[in-house]
Design an enzyme around this catalytic site. Structure first.
Site, PDB file in Angstrom:
ATOM      1  N   LYS A   1      -0.905  15.918 -14.654  1.00 57.45           N
ATOM      2  CA  LYS A   1      -1.691  15.276 -13.614  1.00 57.45           C
ATOM      3  C   LYS A   1      -0.826  15.174 -12.361  1.00 57.45           C
ATOM      4  O   LYS A   1       0.325  14.739 -12.427  1.00 57.45           O
ATOM      5  CB  LYS A   1      -2.119  13.884 -14.080  1.00 57.45           C
ATOM      6  CG  LYS A   1      -3.076  13.179 -13.158  1.00 57.45           C
ATOM      7  CD  LYS A   1      -3.510  11.858 -13.803  1.00 57.45           C
ATOM      8  CE  LYS A   1      -4.494  11.120 -12.910  1.00 57.45           C
ATOM      9  NZ  LYS A   1      -4.911   9.848 -13.516  1.00 57.45           N
TER      10      LYS A   1
ATOM     11  N   GLN B   1      -0.451  13.033 -19.018  1.00 56.33           N
ATOM     12  CA  GLN B   1       0.358  12.129 -18.216  1.00 56.33           C
ATOM     13  C   GLN B   1       1.026  11.108 -19.130  1.00 56.33           C
ATOM     14  O   GLN B   1       0.494  10.696 -20.164  1.00 56.33           O
ATOM     15  CB  GLN B   1      -0.459  11.441 -17.125  1.00 56.33           C
ATOM     16  CG  GLN B   1      -1.585  10.551 -17.592  1.00 56.33           C
ATOM     17  CD  GLN B   1      -2.233   9.782 -16.451  1.00 56.33           C
ATOM     18  OE1 GLN B   1      -1.651   9.612 -15.380  1.00 56.33           O
ATOM     19  NE2 GLN B   1      -3.448   9.317 -16.661  1.00 56.33           N
TER      20      GLN B   1
ATOM     21  N   ASN C   1      -0.803   7.948 -20.659  1.00 54.65           N
ATOM     22  CA  ASN C   1      -1.628   8.010 -21.865  1.00 54.65           C
ATOM     23  C   ASN C   1      -0.790   7.976 -23.134  1.00 54.65           C
ATOM     24  O   ASN C   1      -1.212   7.425 -24.158  1.00 54.65           O
ATOM     25  CB  ASN C   1      -2.495   9.265 -21.843  1.00 54.65           C
ATOM     26  CG  ASN C   1      -3.439   9.298 -20.664  1.00 54.65           C
ATOM     27  OD1 ASN C   1      -3.231  10.055 -19.722  1.00 54.65           O
ATOM     28  ND2 ASN C   1      -4.466   8.473 -20.676  1.00 54.65           N
TER      29      ASN C   1
ATOM     30  N   LYS D   1       9.237   1.485 -13.031  1.00 59.74           N
ATOM     31  CA  LYS D   1       8.350   1.464 -11.876  1.00 59.74           C
ATOM     32  C   LYS D   1       7.540   0.167 -11.831  1.00 59.74           C
ATOM     33  O   LYS D   1       7.014  -0.288 -12.845  1.00 59.74           O
ATOM     34  CB  LYS D   1       7.403   2.663 -11.930  1.00 59.74           C
ATOM     35  CG  LYS D   1       6.608   2.893 -10.655  1.00 59.74           C
ATOM     36  CD  LYS D   1       5.822   4.207 -10.756  1.00 59.74           C
ATOM     37  CE  LYS D   1       5.130   4.534  -9.440  1.00 59.74           C
ATOM     38  NZ  LYS D   1       4.402   5.826  -9.509  1.00 59.74           N
TER      39      LYS D   1
ATOM     40  N   TYR E   1      -8.274  -1.961 -11.380  1.00 65.81           N
ATOM     41  CA  TYR E   1      -6.973  -1.741 -12.013  1.00 65.81           C
ATOM     42  C   TYR E   1      -6.381  -3.035 -12.549  1.00 65.81           C
ATOM     43  O   TYR E   1      -5.533  -3.000 -13.453  1.00 65.81           O
ATOM     44  CB  TYR E   1      -6.022  -1.027 -11.042  1.00 65.81           C
ATOM     45  CG  TYR E   1      -6.220   0.470 -11.117  1.00 65.81           C
ATOM     46  CD1 TYR E   1      -5.591   1.227 -12.097  1.00 65.81           C
ATOM     47  CD2 TYR E   1      -7.089   1.114 -10.253  1.00 65.81           C
ATOM     48  CE1 TYR E   1      -5.807   2.588 -12.203  1.00 65.81           C
ATOM     49  CE2 TYR E   1      -7.312   2.485 -10.358  1.00 65.81           C
ATOM     50  CZ  TYR E   1      -6.668   3.210 -11.332  1.00 65.81           C
ATOM     51  OH  TYR E   1      -6.893   4.560 -11.444  1.00 65.81           O
TER      52      TYR E   1
ATOM     53  N   HIS F   1      -3.624   3.592  -5.091  1.00 64.85           N
ATOM     54  CA  HIS F   1      -5.056   3.455  -5.380  1.00 64.85           C
ATOM     55  C   HIS F   1      -5.795   2.661  -4.308  1.00 64.85           C
ATOM     56  O   HIS F   1      -6.981   2.365  -4.467  1.00 64.85           O
ATOM     57  CB  HIS F   1      -5.257   2.800  -6.747  1.00 64.85           C
ATOM     58  CG  HIS F   1      -4.928   3.697  -7.895  1.00 64.85           C
ATOM     59  ND1 HIS F   1      -5.611   4.866  -8.138  1.00 64.85           N
ATOM     60  CD2 HIS F   1      -3.970   3.604  -8.863  1.00 64.85           C
ATOM     61  CE1 HIS F   1      -5.091   5.456  -9.218  1.00 64.85           C
ATOM     62  NE2 HIS F   1      -4.106   4.712  -9.661  1.00 64.85           N
TER      63      HIS F   1
ATOM     64  N   HIS G   1      -7.588   1.723  -0.630  1.00 61.75           N
ATOM     65  CA  HIS G   1      -8.463   2.355   0.361  1.00 61.75           C
ATOM     66  C   HIS G   1      -8.178   1.736   1.725  1.00 61.75           C
ATOM     67  O   HIS G   1      -7.724   0.588   1.821  1.00 61.75           O
ATOM     68  CB  HIS G   1      -9.936   2.159  -0.006  1.00 61.75           C
ATOM     69  CG  HIS G   1     -10.372   2.975  -1.173  1.00 61.75           C
ATOM     70  ND1 HIS G   1     -11.702   3.146  -1.501  1.00 61.75           N
ATOM     71  CD2 HIS G   1      -9.678   3.680  -2.105  1.00 61.75           C
ATOM     72  CE1 HIS G   1     -11.798   3.920  -2.580  1.00 61.75           C
ATOM     73  NE2 HIS G   1     -10.582   4.244  -2.968  1.00 61.75           N
TER      74      HIS G   1
ATOM     75  N   HIS H   1     -16.591   2.729   4.258  1.00 60.45           N
ATOM     76  CA  HIS H   1     -16.712   1.307   3.917  1.00 60.45           C
ATOM     77  C   HIS H   1     -17.441   0.552   5.020  1.00 60.45           C
ATOM     78  O   HIS H   1     -17.537   1.014   6.159  1.00 60.45           O
ATOM     79  CB  HIS H   1     -15.318   0.704   3.711  1.00 60.45           C
ATOM     80  CG  HIS H   1     -14.516   1.418   2.670  1.00 60.45           C
ATOM     81  ND1 HIS H   1     -13.750   2.529   2.958  1.00 60.45           N
ATOM     82  CD2 HIS H   1     -14.372   1.209   1.344  1.00 60.45           C
ATOM     83  CE1 HIS H   1     -13.168   2.968   1.845  1.00 60.45           C
ATOM     84  NE2 HIS H   1     -13.542   2.184   0.860  1.00 60.45           N
TER      85      HIS H   1
END
Length: 717
Positions: A132, A143, A146, A195, A255, A412, A414, A463
């Site tokens: 990925k 990835q 998983n 991370k 998330y 992730h 916006h 948006h």
């Protein structure tokens, strides 16, 4: 010589391993040995626990007749091998649960066979042949993430059955599967392990829980404090950095739902194995707040607010939130409203916590979950913006307004600060698009995010927020968006007047933007009126200032009746998401008295417009341009535009009314009550908005301090 040493090690392991394992009682994680008798009886006695277990048992029984397949990994997300390995870890854990509840050896044998099959093959598998983008691959999946999820589930299953295994079986499973897998995640993918991100959370949870079960204290310490043991990474640092004091997770509700699973699972394991850490008390009971917060960032129909990268049908009924809710009630706070949430979820985990929840619901201790008007702060110190939520009415018909002014949300996120959403009567009215993704649909970009996630869904024009000069906030640069956090968001909550005000001064050069969402309850109206005011002030000349309103429903009326359609469709713009919008029609708005009426879910929503700008244009748009693969979901909207100015005010009033019964073909309360909505010039540091309901005139006084909206007052003239 090498074979001799290997033989000696095997003998040592076989002789002394039972002494090591006997120091720990198993099961010891979500199910504990001491509670097994009560759990087995509870499955018979308490309906919610019984039904939840029968669902699991049926899923396992359906697989017992099938051949166990453990193929060499080769497919990306959604592909054959990906889905099969995913099904295997779910089957592994569920069959282990079935064994402990029923004590039927067929379930034990299935779990043991799955673990043994993976132990025989795992170390022969290379890195996954597919990867990925921007994420390291695993061995089982495309990835690393998983693989971590696989291990988290597998080690729970192992805990449930390890006491039934021979020393030789334990040696094979641990030496050939769990130890190399944990070391692969911790050492070969050290960057992920350290991370500060949900991928890192899953990695440290996988290694940490495995370390507790396998009695590897060094693994546990590295999971807690980082691979260098310097406390700059690891579980506690993640709790410090990724959550605000109110329990808001930086990447958003979708998330947060996903990340809570490893946070809660590892915390529960630490609670059982290392109670001296008092992990559930950490940061003033942070995890309890995080669980409460994720429920507050959902609408009363159960769906999570689709902020940032979010699949829109994810709800409070996801397995991660069932787990989190059960643990919160059982181990942190026996709040009866959590039982009300569990009733809405209609499922529990088969565990000590699930037993307690099901029993207390059976005993009648539950209360309805309390959906609140609330301000949820963002940032590790709670000083980096947040989300304001205004709620009115009963749960099944509740009106809910959301104003987002949070940190970006990492990769992730916006570009949508000052974005708003409206829910009413059980449905979305003015929605957010969420993510452009068909999860696990291999034919759609392998189930990964579509390219349109970047070209459309993340862009500001996608948006319901202010967009300047047809450019996204921060020019669409994630690093810049991460660097500058919003600071101003306030909420006022009164019976008849509620509002949330937020501002943003970094997303466009030398420009300040502020927005206020206001609800006003007037006695004779069934639903509160909504006033939406945005103020933009710039040192630069602004060519265009746009405010989109995307809606679900149909336009049934507007002030201008003779709107001319474009002779041919063309895109609204060339880039930054504008290239995906077809422009249907445009017309100039009057300074006051203009409106558009929508029909959505058998209700009317009349949007009144007011402006001081002589160049105020309403554009009808729909999504689908520059989309040859038909990846984008059909969406309609209006885009309000003002042109060539340094200062702009957008003011809208949303009025909800009417009841339509399509079965009986009747319409009631179909007449709007508001008229003469307008902006009234006032002193330099404020402007006023007025409207009439019947014979009464209402005026909103809007104070401006340092060129942002700072206060709202209302009076009846």
């Amino acid at each position: 010589m090498k074979n001799y040493i290997k033989h000696v090690v095997r003998i040592f392991f076989a002789l002394f391993f039972p002494l090591i394992i006997s120091a720990q009682e198993h099961p010891s994680l979500l199910v504990t040995k001491a509670n097994l008798p009560a759990l087995r009886e509870g499955v018979k006695e308490f309906p919610l626990l019984k039904n939840s277990f029968l669902d699991i048992q049926q899923s396992v029984d359906d697989e017992l007749i099938n051949e166990l397949l453990v193929p060499t990994p080769q497919d990306a997300g959604g592909g054959y091998t990906h889905e099969l390995h995913k099904k295997n870890y779910q089957l592994l854990l569920n069959s282990a649960i079935c064994f402990q509840v029923t004590q039927d050896v067929k379930y034990l044998n299935l779990s043991k066979n799955i673990l043994t099959a993976y132990a025989e093959k795992y170390q022969d598998w290379p890195e996954h042949p597919k990867r990925k983008e921007n994420h390291p691959s695993g061995r089982i999946f495309w990835q690393n993430l998983n693989d971590c999820v696989w291990l988290v589930n597998a080690i729970q299953a192992y805990d449930l059955i390890v006491s039934e295994l021979s020393s030789q079986e334990r040696e094979i499973i641990e030496k050939d599967l769990f130890i190399p897998m944990a070391e692969y995640l911790m050492i070969s993918h050290k960057a992920v392990f350290d991370k500060i991100h949900n991928h890192g959370t899953w990695s440290i949870a996988a290694v940490g829980i495995t370390g507790l079960i396998l009695n590897k204290p060094e693994w546990v310490n590295k999971s807690l404090y980082g691979s260098a043991l310097d406390k700059q990474t690891g579980f506690l640092k993640q709790l410090d950095e990724l959550f605000s004091p109110d329990g808001y997770y930086a990447e958003g509700p979708y998330y947060q739902r996903y990340a809570l699973s490893p946070f809660v699972l590892f915390a529960k394991a630490l609670h059982n194995y290392k109670p001296e850490l008092h992990i559930f008390e950490y940061r003033n009971r942070l995890l309890a707040k995080a669980i409460e917060t994720v429920f507050q960032t959902s609408y009363t129909n159960g769906l999570l607010f689709p902020l940032n990268d979010a699949i829109k049908d994810k709800s409070i009924k996801s397995n991660e939130l069932i787990l989190a809710n059960n643990i919160a009630y059982s181990d942190i706070d026996t709040n009866p409203t959590l039982l009300g949430m569990a009733k809405r979820q209609n499922k529990v985990i088969i565990s000590d916590a699930g037993l307690k929840v099901a029993r207390d619901i059976f005993l009648g201790k539950s209360k309805n979950f309390d959906y609140k008007t609330t301000l949820i702060r963002d940032g590790k110190d709670g000083k980096e913006g947040g989300i304001g939520i205004l709620r009115h009415g009963d749960e099944d018909t509740q009106q809910t307004l959301v104003l987002k002014n949070t940190t970006h949300g990492m990769g992730h996120g916006h570009f949508d600060r000052l974005n708003f959403l409206l829910y009413d009567n059980g449905f979305e009215v003015f929605p957010d698009y969420g993510a452009a993704r068909f999860l696990n649909i291999e034919s759609k970009s392998g189930g990964h995010y579509l390219k349109e996630n970047n070209t459309w869904a993340k862009q500001s024009i996608a948006h319901n927020t202010i967009v300047i000069n047809e450019a996204s906030q921060f020019d669409g640069n994630v690093d810049r968006a991460e660097h500058f956090a919003p600071t101003h968001i306030t909420l006022y909550d009164h019976d008849t007047l509620k509002y949330v005000i937020a501002s943003e001064s970094h997303s466009y050069p030398q420009t300040k933007i502020s927005r206020a969402l206001i609800t006003i309850q007037i006695n004779e109206l069934k639903k509160p009126l909504i006033v939406d005011v945005s103020y933009i002030h710039s040192d630069n000349a602004l060519k265009t200032v746009d405010l989109p309103y995307y809606y679900i429903g149909q336009v049934v009326d507007q002030r201008k009746k003779d709107v001319e359609a474009k002779v041919s469709l063309h895109a609204f713009g060339e880039k930054n998401g504008y290239q995906h919008l077809w422009l249907n029609s445009s017309y100039a708005l009057q300074s006051h008295g203009d409106y558009i009426t929508l029909l959505s879910n058998y209700k009317f929503y009349k949007v009144h417009f007011a402006s001081q700008s002589p160049h105020n244009i309403l554009n009808h748009v729909h999504l689908g341009a520059d989309d040859p693969q038909l990846n984008l979901i059909p969406t309609r909207g209006i885009v309000l535009r003002q042109e060539n100015l340094h200062e702009a005010v957008f003011a809208q009033l949303i009025e909800t009314y009417g009841d339509i019964n399509p079965t009986d073909e009747t319409i009631s309360d179909a007449n709007p009550a508001v008229k003469n909505f307008k902006i009234t010039p006032a002193e330099k540091n404020n402007f006023n908005i007025s409207f009439e309901v019947g014979a009464r005139v209402f005026q909103l006084e809007t104070d401006l301090t340092d060129n942002i909206i700072s206060n709202i007052k209302i009076e009846q003239l």
